[in-house]
Motif scaffolding. Structure first.
Motif, PDB file in Angstrom:
ATOM      1  N   LEU A 253      20.263  33.295  13.119  1.00  0.00           N
ATOM      2  CA  LEU A 253      20.004  33.637  14.513  1.00  0.00           C
ATOM      3  C   LEU A 253      20.563  32.495  15.364  1.00  0.00           C
ATOM      4  O   LEU A 253      20.026  31.389  15.366  1.00  0.00           O
ATOM      5  N   TRP A 254      21.658  32.778  16.081  1.00  0.00           N
ATOM      6  CA  TRP A 254      22.447  31.723  16.709  1.00  0.00           C
ATOM      7  C   TRP A 254      22.422  31.774  18.235  1.00  0.00           C
ATOM      8  O   TRP A 254      22.328  32.844  18.841  1.00  0.00           O
ATOM      9  N   PHE A 255      22.535  30.581  18.819  1.00  0.00           N
ATOM     10  CA  PHE A 255      22.646  30.408  20.259  1.00  0.00           C
ATOM     11  C   PHE A 255      23.874  29.565  20.560  1.00  0.00           C
ATOM     12  O   PHE A 255      24.228  28.672  19.778  1.00  0.00           O
ATOM     13  N   VAL A 256      24.527  29.848  21.690  1.00  0.00           N
ATOM     14  CA  VAL A 256      25.644  29.030  22.151  1.00  0.00           C
ATOM     15  C   VAL A 256      25.263  28.420  23.499  1.00  0.00           C
ATOM     16  O   VAL A 256      24.622  29.075  24.334  1.00  0.00           O
ATOM     17  N   PHE A 257      25.642  27.168  23.697  1.00  0.00           N
ATOM     18  CA  PHE A 257      25.280  26.415  24.893  1.00  0.00           C
ATOM     19  C   PHE A 257      26.535  25.881  25.584  1.00  0.00           C
ATOM     20  O   PHE A 257      27.514  25.525  24.919  1.00  0.00           O
ATOM     21  N   ASP A 258      26.486  25.835  26.884  1.00  0.00           N
ATOM     22  CA  ASP A 258      27.527  25.180  27.683  1.00  0.00           C
ATOM     23  C   ASP A 258      26.884  23.982  28.369  1.00  0.00           C
ATOM     24  O   ASP A 258      26.039  24.147  29.259  1.00  0.00           O
TER      25      ASP A 258
END
Length: 399
Positions: A253-258
């Motif tokens: 279960l993945w999240f991407v951040f800026d």
């Protein structure tokens, strides 16, 4: 034929048991967990009851033998997202008999009319649309977890009654180890390598943090994208993740951040239908719980992408592809996993369908969400998302 409203303990049990007899000779049907179905119709478990109602019926023949079942429901927070106040019907099962099917549909329609509805979707869930949603019309093979299965003749039962194709739900399958297009991989790696982007998977020891990320993103991304949207609440997602801890893999279960701000997520769970097929009876007693844990790695070789999204400001920038590559590279390290199930995506979501096709995934199943207008003079329009160009102010709608 006689309709019986489900009320007693015995009737609730029969609502669960009828499909087990109905599909007994069909090896493609996988029995869902009794506890899961019971939870959907339990006001203490399903928060939909806080602003909605549900009812169930059994249909019996002249010998008091069950020949069908159906549920009807509505959610006051959703009914006016449509052009006409709309409820739903679902958990439909029936013998191959049009009169029997229409008796069930009539019961749902009349009850919904009494509640002020002018239309009903079906077959759908009294809950989120990634579970128990749609009628299978192509790909009569064992389905992934929480995707519906039914006999082919159901399509005629629905369409003969006047249900129309509101939108199609397309499901794809991808071999994790087959070739991934170089263009997709290279561009995704380029995006992932930019210093402002970072990726993290769910960590149960920081559950509250990731629950907040998930809920905030979901409520921003999906508001206004589909008629059945309702904002998620942190409590329900936290509870779901805790209850599923024994079967979920936090590394999937993945999240991407800026620059530290969450801008996208991808939710994947093991296809435990591959285990439930071995349990057969839908019971989660101690013995079956042990079997579930035993077969978690031995029988499960497929994962299902059940939810995901990228913030509107980051769409068409390669972020979704970068998330997928991150997931794939992680999944391939888990040698027991072989396949990726991409289910489902609406036919109206051109971007995701294009991404799946670009990845080399094969379309192998199709469900339909139907809509039945109670007044034939009302104009029918398929859902295309074209009239959903603006985001809902979901807080305002909730009030």
């Amino acid at each position: 034929m006689r309709l019986i409203e489900v009320a007693t303990k015995e009737q609730k049990k029969e609502f669960l048991e009828f499909p087990k007899r109905h599909y007994k000779k069909d090896p493609n049907w996988i029995c869902p967990l009794d506890a899961e179905i019971n939870g959907i119709f339990n006001p203490q478990v399903n928060k939909k009851f806080q602003h909605g109602e549900a009812i169930r019926w059994l249909l019996v023949d002249e010998n008091s033998k069950t020949i069908g079942r159906i549920a009807a429901f509505y959610d006051k927070h959703i009914v006016n997202h449509f052009k006409f106040p709309t409820g739903g019907c679902g958990f439909f099962e029936c013998i191959d008999n049009q009169a029997a099917a229409e008796t069930l549909f009539d019961a749902a329609r009349k009850w919904l009319i009494d509640k002020g509805m002018q239309a009903m979707q079906g077959p759908i869930n009294f809950g989120e649309n990634y579970n128990h949603w749609g009628l299978l019309v192509e790909g009569f093979i064992p389905q992934s977890y929480s995707m519906t299965y039914n006999f082919p003749y159901y399509q005629q039962l629905f369409e003969n009654y006047g249900f129309k194709n509101y939108f199609e739900q397309l499901s794809y399958n991808k071999d994790l180890y087959s070739g991934w297009p170089d263009r997709l991989v290279k561009f995704s790696e380029y995006i992932a390598g930019r210093p402002n982007y970072s990726f993290e998977h769910l960590k149960y020891n920081k559950l509250d943090t990731y629950v907040k990320y998930f809920v905030d993103l979901y409520n921003t991304i999906w508001a206004g994208f589909h008629d059945n949207y309702m904002p998620l609440e942190e409590d329900e997602i936290r509870t779901m993740l805790l209850e599923a801890k024994t079967i979920l893999d936090e590394e999937l279960l993945w999240f991407v951040f800026d620059d530290g701000k969450p801008v996208g997520f991808l939710g994947v769970w093991p296809d435990i239908n591959q285990v439930l097929a071995k349990l057969k009876n839908g019971k989660l007693n101690l013995f079956n719980k042990l079997k579930l844990l035993y077969f978690k790695r031995r029988a499960v070789n497929r994962i299902r992408v059940f939810v995901g999204g990228v913030h509107h400001d980051y769409q068409n920038k390669g972020v979704a592809g970068a998330l997928f590559v991150q997931l794939i590279e992680t999944a391939k390290k888990k040698k027991h996993l072989k396949f990726l199930d991409l289910s489902w995506v609406g036919d109206y979501n051109k971007k995701m369908n294009s991404l799946y096709k670009l990845s080399g995934a094969q379309l192998d199943r199709k469900h339909i969400t139907y809509l039945k207008l109670f007044d034939d003079n009302l104009p029918f329009e398929r859902f295309t998302n074209e009239f959903e160009g603006k985001l809902y102010d979901y807080k305002k709608k909730k009030d």
